[in-house]
Design a protein around this motif. Structure first.
Motif, PDB file in Angstrom:
ATOM      1  N   LEU A 234       0.813  -1.215   0.000  1.00 17.10           N
ATOM      2  CA  LEU A 234       0.000   0.000   0.000  1.00 17.10           C
ATOM      3  C   LEU A 234       0.848   1.267   0.000  1.00 17.10           C
ATOM      4  N   THR A 235       1.784   1.350   0.925  1.00 13.08           N
ATOM      5  CA  THR A 235       2.454   2.631   1.174  1.00 13.08           C
ATOM      6  C   THR A 235       3.741   2.823   0.391  1.00 13.08           C
ATOM      7  N   LEU A 236       4.508   1.758   0.200  1.00 12.09           N
ATOM      8  CA  LEU A 236       5.760   1.881  -0.528  1.00 12.09           C
ATOM      9  C   LEU A 236       5.591   1.495  -1.999  1.00 12.09           C
ATOM     10  N   GLY A 237       4.859   0.423  -2.264  1.00 13.01           N
ATOM     11  CA  GLY A 237       4.643   0.023  -3.640  1.00 13.01           C
ATOM     12  C   GLY A 237       3.667   0.911  -4.391  1.00 13.01           C
ATOM     13  N   SER A 238       2.542   1.263  -3.731  1.00 12.41           N
ATOM     14  CA  SER A 238       1.490   2.048  -4.386  1.00 12.41           C
ATOM     15  C   SER A 238       1.389   3.471  -3.850  1.00 12.41           C
ATOM     16  N   GLY A 239       2.357   3.877  -3.059  1.00 13.69           N
ATOM     17  CA  GLY A 239       2.290   5.189  -2.418  1.00 13.69           C
ATOM     18  C   GLY A 239       2.176   6.344  -3.388  1.00 13.69           C
ATOM     19  N   THR A 240       2.915   6.278  -4.500  1.00 12.66           N
ATOM     20  CA  THR A 240       2.857   7.380  -5.467  1.00 12.66           C
ATOM     21  C   THR A 240       1.492   7.473  -6.134  1.00 12.66           C
ATOM     22  N   LEU A 241       0.826   6.332  -6.298  1.00 14.75           N
ATOM     23  CA  LEU A 241      -0.513   6.334  -6.882  1.00 14.75           C
ATOM     24  C   LEU A 241      -1.494   7.079  -5.982  1.00 14.75           C
ATOM     25  N   PHE A 242      -1.502   6.733  -4.701  1.00 19.08           N
ATOM     26  CA  PHE A 242      -2.449   7.371  -3.778  1.00 19.08           C
ATOM     27  C   PHE A 242      -2.066   8.819  -3.494  1.00 19.08           C
ATOM     28  N   ALA A 243      -0.780   9.124  -3.522  1.00 17.65           N
ATOM     29  CA  ALA A 243      -0.354  10.507  -3.294  1.00 17.65           C
ATOM     30  C   ALA A 243      -0.790  11.426  -4.427  1.00 17.65           C
ATOM     31  N   ARG A 244      -1.062  10.841  -5.600  1.00 23.14           N
ATOM     32  CA  ARG A 244      -1.455  11.630  -6.763  1.00 23.14           C
ATOM     33  C   ARG A 244      -2.917  11.397  -7.130  1.00 23.14           C
ATOM     34  N   MET A 245      -3.731  10.960  -6.187  1.00 25.57           N
ATOM     35  CA  MET A 245      -5.112  10.638  -6.540  1.00 25.57           C
ATOM     36  C   MET A 245      -5.893  11.852  -7.036  1.00 25.57           C
TER      37      MET A 245
ATOM     38  N   VAL B 244      -5.142  11.747 -10.659  1.00 25.57           N
ATOM     39  CA  VAL B 244      -5.665  10.575 -11.352  1.00 25.57           C
ATOM     40  C   VAL B 244      -7.192  10.608 -11.440  1.00 25.57           C
ATOM     41  N   LEU B 245      -7.843  11.254 -10.494  1.00 20.54           N
ATOM     42  CA  LEU B 245      -9.308  11.325 -10.499  1.00 20.54           C
ATOM     43  C   LEU B 245      -9.864  12.103 -11.695  1.00 20.54           C
ATOM     44  N   ARG B 246      -9.112  13.009 -12.238  1.00 21.80           N
ATOM     45  CA  ARG B 246      -9.608  13.865 -13.326  1.00 21.80           C
ATOM     46  C   ARG B 246      -9.528  13.119 -14.657  1.00 21.80           C
ATOM     47  N   ASN B 247     -10.669  13.012 -15.339  1.00 19.67           N
ATOM     48  CA  ASN B 247     -10.722  12.290 -16.610  1.00 19.67           C
ATOM     49  C   ASN B 247      -9.742  12.843 -17.635  1.00 19.67           C
ATOM     50  N   GLU B 248      -9.526  14.142 -17.609  1.00 21.58           N
ATOM     51  CA  GLU B 248      -8.613  14.743 -18.586  1.00 21.58           C
ATOM     52  C   GLU B 248      -7.188  14.219 -18.452  1.00 21.58           C
ATOM     53  N   ASN B 249      -6.857  13.663 -17.280  1.00 19.99           N
ATOM     54  CA  ASN B 249      -5.504  13.147 -17.045  1.00 19.99           C
ATOM     55  C   ASN B 249      -5.379  11.642 -17.263  1.00 19.99           C
ATOM     56  N   ARG B 250      -6.510  10.969 -17.471  1.00 21.61           N
ATOM     57  CA  ARG B 250      -6.499   9.507 -17.500  1.00 21.61           C
ATOM     58  C   ARG B 250      -6.227   8.964 -18.905  1.00 21.61           C
ATOM     59  N   THR B 251      -5.120   9.363 -19.466  1.00 23.30           N
ATOM     60  CA  THR B 251      -4.688   8.868 -20.767  1.00 23.30           C
ATOM     61  C   THR B 251      -3.208   8.532 -20.693  1.00 23.30           C
ATOM     62  N   GLY B 252      -2.796   7.582 -21.525  1.00 21.93           N
ATOM     63  CA  GLY B 252      -1.397   7.193 -21.527  1.00 21.93           C
ATOM     64  C   GLY B 252      -0.976   6.604 -20.189  1.00 21.93           C
ATOM     65  N   SER B 253       0.240   6.850 -19.795  1.00 22.75           N
ATOM     66  CA  SER B 253       0.751   6.371 -18.497  1.00 22.75           C
ATOM     67  C   SER B 253       0.419   7.422 -17.439  1.00 22.75           C
ATOM     68  N   PHE B 254      -0.813   7.374 -16.953  1.00 24.04           N
ATOM     69  CA  PHE B 254      -1.297   8.451 -16.086  1.00 24.04           C
ATOM     70  C   PHE B 254      -1.037   8.206 -14.600  1.00 24.04           C
ATOM     71  N   TYR B 255      -0.386   7.092 -14.250  1.00 26.33           N
ATOM     72  CA  TYR B 255      -0.055   6.852 -12.843  1.00 26.33           C
ATOM     73  C   TYR B 255       1.265   6.098 -12.793  1.00 26.33           C
TER      74      TYR B 255
END
Length: 350
Positions: free
Chosen positions: A98-109, A112-123
């Motif tokens: 959760l925190t070390l492997g996926s930490g960057t994902l949750f820190a940038r939620m 990532v929540l914005r549809n305009e950003n959900r293209t390509g390698s968005f996370y």
């Protein structure tokens, strides 16, 4: 799960402190601090920092973070086991994921929540940290049920293929337990194939074990697949989805492995984020509510939603097996969240 606090001030402070304690559990495991505490029952913070070349003030902060959630007890410079140490240690790999492997994902939620950003390698996530965590999670949670299922297979296994083999550890364990068996590992990532190949040589298994790059969701027949009688898959079954793709993948596995007799499919199912989209309008019989969420569930399901990866329910799986050419002989469920190991056999197998 209801809060233990009756006032918002203390409840919200606990949320804040827990957000720090969660990665502290992962870090304490990786630097060996949790293992040392379990072994010695008492650890001097000063001595441990000096022995392992750690910043003393930072290590004291880590100990305080763990003490706020009763994983350790801290008395000046000494740390001893707290009320929740053993349970936290058992689940350390989940905190690491959760925190070390996926930490960057949750820190940038918020991004990532914005549809305009959900293209390509968005996370992004830390694949090395995730692999580190998943090895431990497999050993702690999946292995007991997997080996139970292996023990109940009613024929002598000769040739195994592991789909999404990663480091190849599971196949190497199988070959070490079943000396007369051969195996092939398939993974979409070439670095994983190269690592697994080198490790098989190091462990003296390269004469019975090979690794190849390939997409487990779209395999076609190869001559080396003709003798395979057992398929295995760990923590990648959800990559087969959505439904139409999953049915196609299950059918392709039947065609690619004409003599397979069993398929041990192990993954984690969705129990919290049931929603009416993607053809799913009913709640799972295993569904939980936000008042009683098991460990790992929220992080796993929310994280995959952020990554636009559909997590099927048990019912979703049950609804595709027959159409895909498989029948479930037996299913085992276990933590974390609702994990499962389905023992599948091909339909119309002579």
């Amino acid at each position: 799960m209801g809060s233990q606090f009756t006032d918002s001030k203390h409840a919200v402070a606990h949320i804040f402190n827990s957000a720090i304690a969660a990665p502290a559990i992962a870090a304490a495991w990786e630097i060996g601090f949790l293992d040392e505490l379990l072994k010695q029952q008492e650890v001097s913070i000063t001595d441990y920092a000096e022995q392992h070349d750690l910043d003393l003030a930072s290590l004291k902060g880590l100990a305080s973070a763990l003490a706020t959630v009763h994983i350790v007890k801290r008395d000046a410079n000494t740390v001893t086991a707290g009320t929740h140490l053993h349970e936290a240690y058992r689940n350390k790999s989940l905190f690491h994921w959760l925190t070390l492997g996926s930490g960057t994902l949750f820190a940038r939620m918020q991004h990532v929540l914005r549809n305009e950003n959900r293209t390509g390698s968005f996370y992004s996530r830390d694949s090395a940290a995730i692999a580190y965590a998943c090895r431990e999670a497999n050993a702690e949670f999946f292995d007991p049920m997997f080996w139970k299922a292996m023990g109940e297979i009613d024929y002598q296994v000769h040739s195994v293929v592991d789909l999404g083999c990663g480091s190849g550890e599971k196949l190497m364990q199988i070959l070490e337990r079943y000396p007369g068996t051969k195996a092939i590992g398939i993974d979409i990532a070439q670095p994983a194939v190269e690592f697994a190949t080198a490790e098989s040589v190091r462990r003296g298994l390269s004469d019975r074990l090979t690794f190849t790059q390939g997409d487990a969701c779209a395999l076609e027949y190869r001559d080396e697949f003709s003798e395979v009688d057992l398929l295995t898959s760990f923590l990648m079954g959800h990559d087969f989805w959505p439904r139409e793709d999953c049915v196609g993948s299950l059918k392709s596995l039947r065609a690619a492995f004409p003599n397979v007799r069993r398929f041990l499919l192990c993954d984690t199912a969705r129990v919290l984020l049931d929603s009416p989209d993607k053809g799913d309008t009913s709640r799972s019989r295993y569904a939980v509510t936000e008042d009683d969420v098991p460990l790992f569930t929220l992080g796993f399901e929310f994280g995959h939603a952020l990554m636009d990866t559909f997590i099927p329910t048990i019912e979703d799986w049950e609804g595709v097996l027959e159409e895909g050419g498989w029948r479930c002989k037996k299913s085992y469920t276990f933590p974390p969240s609702l994990s499962f190991c389905m023992d599948l056999e091909p339909i119309n197998q002579d």
